[in-house]
Design a protein around this motif. Structure first.
Motif, PDB file in Angstrom:
ATOM      1  N   LYS A  11     -81.937 -50.298 -13.795  1.00 18.71           N
ATOM      2  CA  LYS A  11     -81.762 -48.852 -13.746  1.00 18.71           C
ATOM      3  C   LYS A  11     -80.278 -48.521 -13.853  1.00 18.71           C
ATOM      4  O   LYS A  11     -79.427 -49.278 -13.369  1.00 18.71           O
ATOM      5  CB  LYS A  11     -82.305 -48.298 -12.440  1.00 18.71           C
ATOM      6  N   TYR A  24     -76.895 -36.624 -18.258  1.00 18.65           N
ATOM      7  CA  TYR A  24     -78.354 -36.611 -18.440  1.00 18.65           C
ATOM      8  C   TYR A  24     -78.736 -36.235 -19.871  1.00 18.65           C
ATOM      9  O   TYR A  24     -79.742 -36.688 -20.396  1.00 18.65           O
ATOM     10  CB  TYR A  24     -79.011 -35.628 -17.454  1.00 18.65           C
ATOM     11  N   ASP A  57     -81.211 -42.823 -14.603  1.00 17.46           N
ATOM     12  CA  ASP A  57     -82.378 -42.860 -13.709  1.00 17.46           C
ATOM     13  C   ASP A  57     -82.166 -42.171 -12.367  1.00 17.46           C
ATOM     14  O   ASP A  57     -83.026 -42.298 -11.494  1.00 17.46           O
ATOM     15  CB  ASP A  57     -82.761 -44.332 -13.442  1.00 17.46           C
ATOM     16  N   ALA A  59     -86.896 -37.976  -9.154  1.00 19.71           N
ATOM     17  CA  ALA A  59     -85.767 -38.846  -9.520  1.00 19.71           C
ATOM     18  C   ALA A  59     -85.082 -39.377  -8.259  1.00 19.71           C
ATOM     19  O   ALA A  59     -85.110 -38.735  -7.206  1.00 19.71           O
ATOM     20  CB  ALA A  59     -84.774 -38.065 -10.367  1.00 19.71           C
TER      21      ALA A  59
END
Ligand SMILES: O=C[C@H](O)COP(=O)(O)O
Length: 225
Positions: free
Chosen positions: A2, A17, A23, A54
């Protein structure tokens, strides 16, 4: 592995993002202090942007297990169930991690400089253990090797704990850990940008465009030829 953003600036997080396969978000008290606002105001805005599912990692500040436990309840109440409580691996921190896990909190054991801290955090049930790669390097020990060895300790002892490597100074360090299959890395925005800021790639793309335009005309692309 991740890829998690180690920052609390909402505009920066939104920008990352948009462009990168990330992640979640980790923070620590230093990162939050930089925002110059109430920490919950900052964190709630991040939670609203990344959504309830998230990963958001939020560190406690209390120095004893009872206070840490109370902070964790407040963090969960205000930021949701999928908020990892970051607990520094001290003696009190280990006690807190055991209690938090018994009560169903997701926990990230943090401020890890030694293998033994990580091993004990894993035994206490932490979901993640965060070795500080760059800070370990600065002590004259190979931080990348240590993060890999902590990953191996978890696997060799059948622990479910994953390494969440932290404190990077360059993208190569993150790649080394991806090759080893560690669970996650939390990386500052400038180092995330560095993952693709490669002069040779920029040059190659520029040459493709130049060659295309020299044949098809300036400003052309596959829409207008
Ligand atoms: O939460 C821990 C940080 O990832 C440490 O990073 P830093 O050494 O760059 O402050």
């Amino acid at each position: 592995m991740k890829l998690i953003i180690d920052d609390a600036n909402l505009d920066t997080i939104k920008g990352l993002y948009e462009y990168f396969p990330v992640d979640g978000v980790t923070t620590n008290p230093t990162i939050l202090a930089k925002e110059g606002k109430n920490p919950y105001e900052v964190l709630m805005a991040i939670r609203e942007f990344i959504g309830p599912d998230a990963e958001l990692h939020v560190q406690v500040v209390g120095k004893n297990a009872d206070l840490i436990y109370e902070e964790a309840h407040m963090i969960r109440k205000r930021l949701g169930n999928n908020t990892f409580i970051k607990v520094p691996v001290t003696r009190e921190g280990l006690k807190a991690i055991k209690v938090l896990k018994k009560n169903g909190f997701p926990v990230t054991a943090t401020a890890i400089y030694t293998h033994m801290q990580a091993f004990l955090a894993g035994k206490a049930g932490a979901d993640y253990a965060a070795p500080y790669v760059n800070r370990i390097d600065n002590l004259g020990v190979d931080g990348i090797r240590e993060a890999k060895e902590i990953h191996d300790i978890f696997r060799n002892n059948n622990m479910a704990t994953e390494v969440l490597a932290a404190s990077f100074k360059n993208s190569q360090q993150a790649l080394e850990l991806a090759k080893h299959g560690v669970g996650a890395a939390t990386i500052s925005p400038d180092v995330i940008e560095g993952l693709v800021a490669i002069d040779a790639v920029t040059h190659a793309v520029d040459v493709f465009i130049r060659d295309f335009e020299s044949f098809c005309g300036k400003g052309t692309n596959m829409l207008n030829v």
